[in-house]
Scaffold this active site. Structure first.
Site, PDB file in Angstrom:
ATOM      1  N   ASN A  84     -14.153   4.712  -8.237  1.00  0.00           N
ATOM      2  CA  ASN A  84     -14.297   4.989  -6.814  1.00  0.00           C
ATOM      3  C   ASN A  84     -14.765   6.348  -6.630  1.00  0.00           C
ATOM      4  O   ASN A  84     -15.766   6.821  -6.148  1.00  0.00           O
ATOM      5  CB  ASN A  84     -13.700   4.608  -5.933  1.00  0.00           C
ATOM      6  N   CYS A  85     -13.871   7.315  -7.287  1.00  0.00           N
ATOM      7  CA  CYS A  85     -13.914   8.771  -7.178  1.00  0.00           C
ATOM      8  C   CYS A  85     -14.690   9.527  -8.126  1.00  0.00           C
ATOM      9  O   CYS A  85     -15.414  10.346  -8.217  1.00  0.00           O
ATOM     10  CB  CYS A  85     -12.384   9.400  -6.918  1.00  0.00           C
ATOM     11  N   TYR A  86     -14.786   8.707  -9.439  1.00  0.00           N
ATOM     12  CA  TYR A  86     -15.649   9.148 -10.449  1.00  0.00           C
ATOM     13  C   TYR A  86     -16.583   8.199 -10.921  1.00  0.00           C
ATOM     14  O   TYR A  86     -16.418   7.366 -12.094  1.00  0.00           O
ATOM     15  CB  TYR A  86     -14.787   9.589 -11.634  1.00  0.00           C
TER      16      TYR A  86
END
Lengths: 418, 136
Positions: A139-141
């Protein structure tokens, strides 16, 4: 009278320091004696230039947009894989890493034309290097693939972190077998046709401070043409190795882990290297200045190639089979003369580290100190010495249970038959 | 005038089966000493040899070789030491059969003496920094 490191650093600042190389120190101690030499000389510089396989580059590449998590993914630099088991943008490239496509020794002896050491050389030379990465996406990368050119200048950090450099003494390799061997000690001619040695002898850093009295954690050093630091004892550090009457190890003994910023290094001192039939590595210039704090330290820096001995080891049997036996000891003076005698035979010797560049490292360090560009440091902690009893051990061998059972079976059958 | 030249002869496939060296000796009075001979997979032949005799005979022989489609190169052009790359480690010394590569003392710099080189090529893959270059 003993000197302190602070006094020596003051002399560097005032331009009054007396610096000589370890090679020059040999004659000075021989002529004046260690006591007078310790009084008159402030610093002795050492140097070595050779293949150091346990070298590598720690990098932070910065974050792409959208972000990619290199950690846990796969990263290649000019097709050479780098270790990515760290945080999102940190990778480590080892000198011996090879592209998957490299045929290795499939066609023996392999050429190993390009590997990790060569990528490091390309980066320090200012060349652009192709970064290819794949990751699983989070989700963040979210990004999963990346392909871009990078240069040393543009990436956040790039520092050499070498877990083992500057071996204190090393084997002389010979080959008793009837066929040529291709080893990390170079090509070894059959029937003891040559003897290959690697240490710089009287110029080598740890041979000049055999008891690690001045070299320890925090020592400032010459690394790849820039400034580096000793950060720990190196892997396989074996200070308990047998020593000569001068206290100098007669076998491979102490090692150093070092660190240094690649951005201030020079390609002259970092060369990607290919050892036929063996693999790739990095040839590296490395040197340490030794403060002349007392007579004992002056005496060991004054030891010459005649006082330093290395073991001659057979690389057709003893080395690959990890047997401790060696043929004999020879001095570095004999090795550097061009011939030694092994089992009654006159054998030509081949150096595999560059003595002329080792000399240049020591000379460069000398000039830096003279020109007030380099101050000496006192170790923040010592590295384990001879009295620590520390010695390199073999690999523990505990094969999985299933395999042990499988191995026992035929023995039982054999017993029944008898 | 007597001359002695170390040369490399490149034979195209069509000429490989002709007794060229014998003709050089019989018709051109040249003495020969073969240092190396190979035939590649494409059947191009390469012979490294020393030819000695009268200068005028050598020049006549050169013309004959050209006529046969055989390329003649002086040996000096074949193996070169790239001084920018060489780190003077000395690994090449162990594999050089003719002492063309030796460490000078006390400088310990590796010196390449092309006169002694027989172009065996062993130094090329042995040099860890690829400073020994083969030029055909």
């Amino acid at each position: 009278m003993a000197k302190t490191l602070e006094e020596i650093n003051q002399k560097i600042k005032s331009g009054k320091v007396v610096v000589v190389t370890a090679e020059e120190m040999v004659d000075i101690v021989a002529e004046k004696g260690a006591k007078r030499a310790a009084r008159e000389i402030d610093v002795v510089t050492t140097g070595t230039f050779g293949a150091m396989c346990s070298s590598g580059l720690m990098m932070n590449l910065g974050h792409s947009r959208p972000r990619i998590k290199l950690g846990g993914g796969q990263v290649r630099l000019n097709r050479v894989p780098a270790y990515a088991g760290l945080a999102a943008a940190d990778i480590y490239l080892g000198a011996t890493a090879l592209p998957d496509e490299d045929p290795r020794n499939a066609l023996f002896p392999g050429e190993f034309s390009y590997g990790g050491g060569h990528v490091i050389q390309d980066l320090v030379s200012g060349k652009r290097v192709l970064l290819e990465a794949s990751a699983y996406g989070t989700n963040c990368y979210p990004r999963q693939d990346l392909s871009t050119w990078i240069t040393l200048k543009e990436i956040n950090e790039a520092y050499l972190f070498n877990p083992r450099n500057g071996y204190q003494n090393y084997n002389v390799a010979v080959n008793r077998s009837p066929s040529t061997l291709y080893t990390y000690m170079g090509t070894l001619q059959p029937k003891i046709g040559c003897a290959n040695y690697s240490s710089a002898g009287q110029l080598s850093p740890l041979l000049n401070d055999p008891h690690y009295r001045t070299i320890g954690i925090g020592t400032r050093v010459f690394l790849g043409g820039g400034i580096g630091y000793v950060v720990w004892q190196g892997t396989q550090h074996s200070p308990a190795a047998k020593r000569s009457k001068h206290g100098v190890p007669l076998f491979g003994a102490g090692t150093l882990a070092v660190i240094g910023d690649l951005k201030q290094m020079f390609p002259k001192w970092l060369r990607g290297a290919s050892f036929r039939g063996y693999g790739t590595t990095l040839m590296l210039g490395f040197g340490i200045p030794i403060p002349m704090l007392n007579e004992d330290i002056a005496a060991t820096t004054g030891l010459s190639d005649k006082d330093l001995k290395a073991p001659v080891v057979d690389y057709s049997e003893a080395y690959p089979q990890r047997r401790p036996d060696f043929i004999r000891h020879v001095t570095y003076a004999q090795l550097k003369s061009g011939h030694i005698t092994v089992e009654g035979k006159k054998v030509p010797t081949t150096p595999l580290s560059s003595y002329s560049l080792a000399r240049e490292v020591a000379e460069t360090l000398k000039q830096w100190i003279k020109k007030k560009k380099f101050q000496l440091t006192s170790p923040t902690a010592p590295i384990p010495g001879a009295d620590s009893g520390m010695a390199m051990g073999p690999m523990p061998y505990h094969p999985p249970v299933e395999k042990r059972r499988a191995r026992r079976k035929p023995r039982k059958t054999a017993r029944k038959r008898s | 005038m007597k001359v002695a030249h170390k040369v490399v002869l490149h034979f195209p496939p069509a000429v490989v089966e002709q007794p060229v060296i014998y003709i050089l000796s019989r018709d051109y009075n040249l003495a020969f000493n073969i240092l190396k001979a190979t035939i590649s997979q494409q059947e191009e032949g390469i012979i490294v040899l020393e030819l000695s005799g009268e200068d005028k005979d050598f020049k006549r022989a050169s013309k004959y070789l050209k006529k046969q489609g055989i390329r003649l190169q002086p040996l000096l052009q074949d193996i070169r030491k790239n001084e920018d790359k060489c780190v003077h480690c000395g690994l090449c010394i162990a594999v050089c059969p003719t002492d063309a590569l030796l460490a000078e003392r006390p400088s310990m710099k590796v010196n390449f003496n092309a006169d002694h080189c027989v172009v065996c090529g062993e130094c090329v893959p042995t040099c860890p920094v690829r400073a020994m270059e083969l030029h055909f």
